[in-house]
Motif scaffolding. Structure first.
Motif, PDB file in Angstrom:
ATOM      1  N   ILE A  16       0.857  -1.189   0.000  1.00  0.00           N
ATOM      2  CA  ILE A  16       0.000   0.000   0.000  1.00  0.00           C
ATOM      3  C   ILE A  16       0.894   1.240   0.000  1.00  0.00           C
ATOM      4  O   ILE A  16       1.870   1.318   0.749  1.00  0.00           O
ATOM      5  N   GLY A  17       0.574   2.184  -0.866  1.00  0.00           N
ATOM      6  CA  GLY A  17       1.360   3.426  -0.947  1.00  0.00           C
ATOM      7  C   GLY A  17       2.401   3.397  -2.053  1.00  0.00           C
ATOM      8  O   GLY A  17       2.902   4.447  -2.463  1.00  0.00           O
ATOM      9  N   ASP A  18       2.739   2.198  -2.549  1.00  0.00           N
ATOM     10  CA  ASP A  18       3.683   2.108  -3.674  1.00  0.00           C
ATOM     11  C   ASP A  18       3.016   2.633  -4.947  1.00  0.00           C
ATOM     12  O   ASP A  18       1.800   2.500  -5.125  1.00  0.00           O
ATOM     13  N   MET A  19       3.853   3.153  -5.863  1.00  0.00           N
ATOM     14  CA  MET A  19       3.345   3.408  -7.205  1.00  0.00           C
ATOM     15  C   MET A  19       3.070   2.052  -7.854  1.00  0.00           C
ATOM     16  O   MET A  19       3.863   1.111  -7.705  1.00  0.00           O
ATOM     17  N   ALA A  20       1.943   1.937  -8.553  1.00  0.00           N
ATOM     18  CA  ALA A  20       1.604   0.663  -9.203  1.00  0.00           C
ATOM     19  C   ALA A  20       2.642   0.371 -10.281  1.00  0.00           C
ATOM     20  O   ALA A  20       2.880   1.217 -11.152  1.00  0.00           O
ATOM     21  N   PRO A  21       3.279  -0.797 -10.238  1.00  0.00           N
ATOM     22  CA  PRO A  21       4.278  -1.112 -11.266  1.00  0.00           C
ATOM     23  C   PRO A  21       3.675  -1.021 -12.674  1.00  0.00           C
ATOM     24  O   PRO A  21       2.549  -1.482 -12.903  1.00  0.00           O
ATOM     25  N   ASP A  22       4.446  -0.416 -13.578  1.00  0.00           N
ATOM     26  CA  ASP A  22       3.957  -0.261 -14.953  1.00  0.00           C
ATOM     27  C   ASP A  22       4.216  -1.549 -15.748  1.00  0.00           C
ATOM     28  O   ASP A  22       5.147  -2.313 -15.428  1.00  0.00           O
ATOM     29  N   PHE A  23       3.402  -1.794 -16.748  1.00  0.00           N
ATOM     30  CA  PHE A  23       3.595  -2.968 -17.610  1.00  0.00           C
ATOM     31  C   PHE A  23       2.856  -2.743 -18.916  1.00  0.00           C
ATOM     32  O   PHE A  23       1.949  -1.896 -18.996  1.00  0.00           O
ATOM     33  N   GLU A  24       3.271  -3.517 -19.918  1.00  0.00           N
ATOM     34  CA  GLU A  24       2.530  -3.584 -21.180  1.00  0.00           C
ATOM     35  C   GLU A  24       1.860  -4.957 -21.212  1.00  0.00           C
ATOM     36  O   GLU A  24       2.470  -5.936 -20.770  1.00  0.00           O
ATOM     37  N   ALA A  25       0.646  -5.031 -21.702  1.00  0.00           N
ATOM     38  CA  ALA A  25      -0.028  -6.336 -21.704  1.00  0.00           C
ATOM     39  C   ALA A  25      -1.019  -6.441 -22.852  1.00  0.00           C
ATOM     40  O   ALA A  25      -1.573  -5.448 -23.322  1.00  0.00           O
ATOM     41  N   VAL A  26      -1.255  -7.686 -23.241  1.00  0.00           N
ATOM     42  CA  VAL A  26      -2.313  -8.002 -24.209  1.00  0.00           C
ATOM     43  C   VAL A  26      -3.588  -8.261 -23.415  1.00  0.00           C
ATOM     44  O   VAL A  26      -3.563  -8.999 -22.422  1.00  0.00           O
ATOM     45  N   THR A  27      -4.678  -7.626 -23.837  1.00  0.00           N
ATOM     46  CA  THR A  27      -5.961  -7.844 -23.151  1.00  0.00           C
ATOM     47  C   THR A  27      -7.041  -8.199 -24.177  1.00  0.00           C
ATOM     48  O   THR A  27      -6.803  -8.106 -25.394  1.00  0.00           O
ATOM     49  N   MET A  29      -9.330  -6.440 -24.929  1.00  0.00           N
ATOM     50  CA  MET A  29      -9.728  -5.212 -25.625  1.00  0.00           C
ATOM     51  C   MET A  29      -8.515  -4.540 -26.251  1.00  0.00           C
ATOM     52  O   MET A  29      -8.490  -3.319 -26.420  1.00  0.00           O
ATOM     53  N   GLY A  30      -7.501  -5.332 -26.561  1.00  0.00           N
ATOM     54  CA  GLY A  30      -6.297  -4.800 -27.211  1.00  0.00           C
ATOM     55  C   GLY A  30      -5.152  -4.609 -26.228  1.00  0.00           C
ATOM     56  O   GLY A  30      -5.284  -4.859 -25.034  1.00  0.00           O
ATOM     57  N   LYS A  31      -4.012  -4.152 -26.790  1.00  0.00           N
ATOM     58  CA  LYS A  31      -2.806  -3.960 -25.970  1.00  0.00           C
ATOM     59  C   LYS A  31      -2.974  -2.738 -25.064  1.00  0.00           C
ATOM     60  O   LYS A  31      -3.547  -1.739 -25.494  1.00  0.00           O
ATOM     61  N   ILE A  32      -2.447  -2.827 -23.855  1.00  0.00           N
ATOM     62  CA  ILE A  32      -2.436  -1.638 -22.996  1.00  0.00           C
ATOM     63  C   ILE A  32      -1.046  -1.414 -22.413  1.00  0.00           C
ATOM     64  O   ILE A  32      -0.271  -2.363 -22.212  1.00  0.00           O
ATOM     65  N   GLN A  33      -0.746  -0.145 -22.156  1.00  0.00           N
ATOM     66  CA  GLN A  33       0.392   0.247 -21.318  1.00  0.00           C
ATOM     67  C   GLN A  33      -0.265   0.743 -20.041  1.00  0.00           C
ATOM     68  O   GLN A  33      -1.064   1.692 -20.076  1.00  0.00           O
ATOM     69  N   PHE A 103     -18.682  -9.876 -20.055  1.00  0.00           N
ATOM     70  CA  PHE A 103     -17.552  -9.315 -19.289  1.00  0.00           C
ATOM     71  C   PHE A 103     -17.036  -8.101 -20.071  1.00  0.00           C
ATOM     72  O   PHE A 103     -16.126  -8.205 -20.894  1.00  0.00           O
ATOM     73  N   ASP A 104     -17.624  -6.948 -19.767  1.00  0.00           N
ATOM     74  CA  ASP A 104     -17.415  -5.750 -20.571  1.00  0.00           C
ATOM     75  C   ASP A 104     -16.272  -4.887 -20.006  1.00  0.00           C
ATOM     76  O   ASP A 104     -16.465  -3.709 -19.692  1.00  0.00           O
ATOM     77  N   PHE A 105     -15.137  -5.513 -19.811  1.00  0.00           N
ATOM     78  CA  PHE A 105     -13.933  -4.813 -19.337  1.00  0.00           C
ATOM     79  C   PHE A 105     -12.751  -5.636 -19.826  1.00  0.00           C
ATOM     80  O   PHE A 105     -12.900  -6.841 -20.108  1.00  0.00           O
ATOM     81  N   PRO A 106     -11.578  -5.011 -19.979  1.00  0.00           N
ATOM     82  CA  PRO A 106     -10.441  -5.783 -20.491  1.00  0.00           C
ATOM     83  C   PRO A 106      -9.942  -6.820 -19.487  1.00  0.00           C
ATOM     84  O   PRO A 106      -9.931  -6.566 -18.280  1.00  0.00           O
ATOM     85  N   ILE A 107      -9.561  -7.963 -20.005  1.00  0.00           N
ATOM     86  CA  ILE A 107      -8.940  -9.014 -19.175  1.00  0.00           C
ATOM     87  C   ILE A 107      -7.558  -9.293 -19.760  1.00  0.00           C
ATOM     88  O   ILE A 107      -7.424  -9.635 -20.951  1.00  0.00           O
ATOM     89  N   ILE A 108      -6.536  -9.134 -18.936  1.00  0.00           N
ATOM     90  CA  ILE A 108      -5.159  -9.349 -19.381  1.00  0.00           C
ATOM     91  C   ILE A 108      -4.905 -10.840 -19.590  1.00  0.00           C
ATOM     92  O   ILE A 108      -5.281 -11.666 -18.750  1.00  0.00           O
TER      93      ILE A 108
END
Ligand code: BEZ
Length: 221
Positions: A16-27, A29-33, A103-108
């Motif tokens: 808790i309090g950490d910056m959320a680690p960044d990542f690139e992923a396929v979902t 609903m397409g690729k996300i950063q 399921f109307d949201f992206p799933i990694i």
């Protein structure tokens, strides 16, 4: 549980309090950063152990049915499991056919477990290959504000996820704390005094519902 099989794991876990680690992923609903995902919104990032399994189906159905409540709290959902995007799509379609729920949201599709490892979702004494049921509530600055980890065999509680999300938002907006079992509309806790002067003022304050100077509540608004 076979305790002889337990291994001591000493991984770096997000806190808790950490910056959320960044990542690139396929979902689905397409690729996300992740750093660019849902700008200016809260994010609920959650993992499930596997597609086409019973508890997970109830949980993702729950997220889908209550998505409007997350929308109302300016919150984007982001699911994850260590399955391929093809498995995700097959499961989404199967649930839609059987129940009418989408399921109307992206799933990694985290098949290389990269995101699961970053977020401490792989807990080897529970499973070496599937993510536990994790929930990360992440604020619009991409800071981790709340973490829940549930084991394989116990489904989460959607009311509690929504309650804690709303509690964090109320706490930020009004600089207050929330008591046991707080829900929207209940009284909130005003921060306790830090000096003798503030304590004396608090003791004289007739507008608050007080147990004592250190535990005082008020209505919001
Ligand atoms: C389930 O969702 O039912 C489940 C998934 C993995 C392990 C145990 C249960």
């Amino acid at each position: 549980m076979d305790t002889t099989m337990n291994t001591v794991t000493n991984r770096v876990m997000p806190k808790i309090g950490d910056m959320a680690p960044d990542f690139e992923a396929v979902t689905t609903m397409g690729k996300i950063q992740f750093s660019d995902y849902a700008p200016d919104q809260w994010v609920v990032l959650f993992s499930h152990p596997a597609d086409f399994t019973p508890v997970c189906t109830t949980e993702l159905t729950g997220f889908a049915k209550r998505k409007a409540e997350f929308d109302a709290l300016n919150t984007a959902l982001l699911g994850l499991s260590i399955d391929s995007v093809h498995a995700h799509l097959g499961w989404i379609q199967n649930v839609r056919q059987n129940t009418g729920v989408l399921f109307d949201f992206p799933i990694i599709a985290d098949i290389d477990m990269k995101v699961a490892k970053l977020y401490g979702m792989l807990q080897p004494n529970e499973s070496e290959t599937a993510a536990v049921r994790a929930v990360f509530i992440i604020d619009p600055y991409k800071r981790i504000r709340l973490i829940m980890y549930y084991p394989m065999n116990v489904g989460r509680n959607m009311d509690e996820i929504l309650r804690t999300l709303q509690a964090l938002q109320v706490s930020d907006q009004y600089q207050v704390a929330l008591p046991l079992d707080w829900k929207s509309g209940d009284k909130v806790i005003v921060p306790p005094p830090r000096t003798v002067e503030e304590m004396n003022k608090r003791l004289e304050d007739k507008t608050l519902e007080k147990v004592d100077f250190y535990l005082a509540k008020k209505d919001l608004n």
